[in-house]
Scaffold this active site. Structure first.
Site, PDB file in Angstrom:
ATOM      1  N   CYS A  65      14.188  53.684  62.939  1.00  0.00           N
ATOM      2  CA  CYS A  65      13.561  52.915  61.870  1.00  0.00           C
ATOM      3  C   CYS A  65      12.668  53.828  61.041  1.00  0.00           C
ATOM      4  CB  CYS A  65      12.747  51.770  62.473  1.00  0.00           C
ATOM      5  SG  CYS A  65      11.820  50.812  61.243  1.00  0.00           S
ATOM      6  N   CYS A  68       8.737  52.630  61.642  1.00  0.00           N
ATOM      7  CA  CYS A  68       7.977  52.761  62.887  1.00  0.00           C
ATOM      8  C   CYS A  68       8.569  53.746  63.888  1.00  0.00           C
ATOM      9  CB  CYS A  68       7.808  51.392  63.550  1.00  0.00           C
ATOM     10  SG  CYS A  68       9.331  50.709  64.245  1.00  0.00           S
ATOM     11  N   CYS A 114      14.261  45.566  62.133  1.00  0.00           N
ATOM     12  CA  CYS A 114      13.739  46.282  63.288  1.00  0.00           C
ATOM     13  C   CYS A 114      12.931  45.270  64.080  1.00  0.00           C
ATOM     14  CB  CYS A 114      12.860  47.440  62.828  1.00  0.00           C
ATOM     15  SG  CYS A 114      11.968  48.240  64.183  1.00  0.00           S
ATOM     16  N   CYS A 117       8.921  46.342  64.153  1.00  0.00           N
ATOM     17  CA  CYS A 117       8.015  46.245  62.999  1.00  0.00           C
ATOM     18  C   CYS A 117       8.490  45.275  61.926  1.00  0.00           C
ATOM     19  CB  CYS A 117       7.782  47.621  62.392  1.00  0.00           C
ATOM     20  SG  CYS A 117       9.193  48.284  61.473  1.00  0.00           S
ATOM     21  N   CYS A 137      25.670  46.407  58.660  1.00  0.00           N
ATOM     22  CA  CYS A 137      25.672  47.030  57.344  1.00  0.00           C
ATOM     23  C   CYS A 137      24.214  47.323  56.995  1.00  0.00           C
ATOM     24  CB  CYS A 137      26.319  46.067  56.351  1.00  0.00           C
ATOM     25  SG  CYS A 137      26.588  46.774  54.730  1.00  0.00           S
TER      26      CYS A 137
END
Length: 148
Positions: A65, A68, A114, A117, A137
């Site tokens: 991510c 984070c 995510c 976060c 995607c």
């Protein structure tokens, strides 16, 4: 292995519990993200298709991510979908991704975030290759690639 039935279950009944949670204010996110990263990850934007070299990059590695640093996808699950965004068949761990119903733009889709976060990543669809049949995607701008 996560299948479409699992995605629908998480979307309707709640997401798996993440290992931890990261929360920041909008100003804190703006300090660490570029304007495009902020638009996509925090405001649920979408980057232009075919705008990133990550679409055609298939080297071994891990994708995390952008916000984070949570590990999200392994390059071994990446495939060429022809859509213009990086596509994966599975997250690296079941609890890395959160799922939400997205009824924007007159469509019904499943948004993926995510799970640590809540950064908007993209969407998941049931039209991927076997064995999972899933296509995550993902906006490339929401990812950082870590080489193995």
């Amino acid at each position: 292995m996560i299948k479409w039935a699992d995605v629908i279950h998480f979307t309707n009944k709640g997401n798996p519990t993440p290992d931890k949670k990261v929360e920041k204010t909008e100003d804190e996110w703006k300090q660490i993200l570029t304007p495009e990263e902020f638009q996509v990850t925090r405001l649920k934007g979408t980057e232009r298709s075919f705008s990133s070299e990550l679409c055609s990059l298939f080297d071994p590695g891990i994708y995390e991510c952008k916000c984070c640093g949570t590990v999200l996808f392994d390059a071994s699950e990446k495939f060429e979908s022809g859509t213009g965004w990086p596509s994966f068949t599975q997250p690296i761990k079941e609890n890395a991704i959160g799922y939400h119903a997205d009824k924007s733009y007159g469509m019904i889709r499943v948004e993926v975030v995510c799970n640590v976060c809540d950064a908007h990543l993209g969407h998941v669809f049931p039209d991927g290759p076997p064995p999972s049949g899933l296509r995550y995607c993902i906006n490339a701008v929401s990812l950082s690639k870590i080489k193995e």
